[in-house]
Motif scaffolding. Sequence first.
Motif, PDB file in Angstrom:
ATOM      1  N   ASN A   1     -15.210  38.054  31.008  1.00  0.00           N
ATOM      2  CA  ASN A   1     -14.909  38.622  30.115  1.00  0.00           C
ATOM      3  C   ASN A   1     -13.042  38.103  30.432  1.00  0.00           C
TER       4      ASN A   1
ATOM      5  N   GLY B   1     -12.048  38.569  23.332  1.00  0.00           N
ATOM      6  CA  GLY B   1     -12.653  38.083  22.521  1.00  0.00           C
ATOM      7  C   GLY B   1     -13.735  36.768  23.054  1.00  0.00           C
TER       8      GLY B   1
ATOM      9  N   THR C   1     -17.235  33.224  21.100  1.00  0.00           N
ATOM     10  CA  THR C   1     -17.742  33.775  22.242  1.00  0.00           C
ATOM     11  C   THR C   1     -17.542  33.184  23.115  1.00  0.00           C
TER      12      THR C   1
ATOM     13  N   TYR D   1     -24.268  39.087  19.262  1.00  0.00           N
ATOM     14  CA  TYR D   1     -24.050  39.875  17.704  1.00  0.00           C
ATOM     15  C   TYR D   1     -22.793  40.977  18.812  1.00  0.00           C
ATOM     16  N   HIS D   2     -21.815  40.581  18.077  1.00  0.00           N
ATOM     17  CA  HIS D   2     -21.172  41.959  18.022  1.00  0.00           C
ATOM     18  C   HIS D   2     -20.875  43.384  16.517  1.00  0.00           C
ATOM     19  N   GLN D   3     -20.650  44.241  17.328  1.00  0.00           N
ATOM     20  CA  GLN D   3     -20.623  45.337  16.276  1.00  0.00           C
ATOM     21  C   GLN D   3     -19.366  45.305  15.072  1.00  0.00           C
TER      22      GLN D   3
ATOM     23  N   ASP E   1     -20.496  47.418  24.950  1.00  0.00           N
ATOM     24  CA  ASP E   1     -19.221  47.376  24.479  1.00  0.00           C
ATOM     25  C   ASP E   1     -18.227  46.656  25.114  1.00  0.00           C
ATOM     26  N   TYR E   2     -18.243  45.279  24.837  1.00  0.00           N
ATOM     27  CA  TYR E   2     -17.862  44.321  25.697  1.00  0.00           C
ATOM     28  C   TYR E   2     -16.053  44.419  25.440  1.00  0.00           C
ATOM     29  N   ASP E   3     -15.955  44.210  24.318  1.00  0.00           N
ATOM     30  CA  ASP E   3     -14.461  44.413  23.691  1.00  0.00           C
ATOM     31  C   ASP E   3     -14.108  46.377  23.533  1.00  0.00           C
TER      32      ASP E   3
ATOM     33  N   ARG F   1     -21.343  36.152  16.386  1.00  0.00           N
ATOM     34  CA  ARG F   1     -20.085  35.474  17.545  1.00  0.00           C
ATOM     35  C   ARG F   1     -20.460  34.576  19.274  1.00  0.00           C
TER      36      ARG F   1
ATOM     37  N   ASP G   1     -22.399  46.467  21.534  1.00  0.00           N
ATOM     38  CA  ASP G   1     -22.971  44.811  21.089  1.00  0.00           C
ATOM     39  C   ASP G   1     -24.023  44.810  21.681  1.00  0.00           C
TER      40      ASP G   1
END
Length: 525
Positions: free
Chosen positions: A256, A260, A218, A203-205, A174-176, A214, A182
């Motif tokens: 990160n 985003g 990104t 792949y951003h969910q 969950d990068y964000d 993305r 994701d």
Amino acid sequence: MRSWGCCNLCVWRAVFGLIFFAVNVAPLVAQTFTNVSKESGLVARASWAGAWADYDRDGDLDLVTLGHHKPGTKLLSQLWRNRGDGTFEEATAKVFRTPFANADTHGVAWCDLDGDGHVDIFIAQESSKDFHDETIRRSNEMWRNNGDGTFTDVTAGAGITGEGRCGRGAAAADYDNDGDLDVMVTGGDHRRMDTDCNRNFFYHQLGGLRFEDRARETGLLGLDQKNFVGAWGDYNGDGRPDLLVTAPSCLMLFSNKGDGTFQDTTATAGIGSAANSTSVAWADYDNDGHMDFYLTRTRRILKGGDTKGILFRNKGDGTFLDVTAESRLINEVEAYGVAWGDYDNDGFLDLCLASGFSAANANPNRLFRNKGNGTFQDVTAATHVEAAMLEGAAADVTFVDYNNDGFQDLFLTTGRGNGTTPVALLRNGGNRNHWIKLALEGVKSNRDGLGAKIRLTSGGKTQYREHNGPAHYLSQDRMPIHFGLGQADLVSEITIQWPSGIKQTLTDIRGDQTLIIRETGLAPI
């Protein structure tokens, strides 16, 4: 008499010392692994990867093995259900209602993508002909767990198909920190130098099992070459998952930024650009609260250059130091997969390497014991890991407690590339040390709790883990987090920092159990 009494005292001291050694040291020295592949019924013939998760929620870890279909092998990807008695049944036809991942498969990630409490499957593969009907298959596949022991193919409409692309490894995070997982998919094929093939997916969910690639936006599109492994870990402690990516020409670290996007911080982190980079695995091997990592290297693409593995210690200031020599974690020969696990339950993470052993390449897979003082000891022969290897060339290795006895066993895929040899399951003989396993359930955070940071104190010693699956060569498991406790049978404190920001503390917990921890409390403002 005085002289005899002194000698008698010495004798009793010596006897006591031998008893102490037998009780406390001998079990560790004598601890061995046994190849139980045949008696377990696990007769899969897998290639690059395999991954573990409890898909039917019966308390036992099940396995997906990837066949890596090529015209010369026609191996099938399969699901192996753990019966709970030390044996497995091949359950692919029962579980999947349509043909399952029988293209050119490479990586698999188990993760609860829709947050319903049932673990789903993401498959990374290359667009190629399916030998069932000779049609071009999709590059990636997604299978939703129906909660009744079956899966449904939900690839269509999910935005992850990637026709014409070359998927390699898969890893979720969950990068964000929005609560939805994701998926990073490394891409590339050195035989196909078109840009569309040799790029990563990210792949951003968007929610509801809908994704958007993305990678370009990104900064994770990657190099115009074959990208092998993507591994998530928060190396700088800012609460956001960062990413290591391996490629034939280099190793890349992406930080990160929290907006985003990611920034390439390879040079500033001091890890250099290591040619022949193949696989990486994050872990805090020295229990100082900072994520370190080990890098394996091979000459599979580039025919020259170094193949020496490297242990990078996190200095805690955003930079790393090569401590391979002083740690005595020396492996000069080629290796593919790498995994961390506490096989002897002494509270320090050990390391296993899949070294591509075969009759033509007599480099055994290797097991290194963490001595707890910053150094490692090669125990491959002493633990019988060397003798337990099959004839195939290994690619992936995993620590897994498949029989729920509290000791981590070893699983290796031994048909590297287009090989057709069986997999290897090595049962851990165990010792007298204690253990505990933590199964996390996120609420505000993603359901799997990926990215959670755990500090556990027992017997006056504190261990640190960051939950990432665990991830390994091209793939990602969904397992409880395993802690060895040594001689302590009580955990004095467990502190969990959830991705949401919630901090949760538990105290005075008995060992030798699997503890389900559900995220509770309020996130800080």
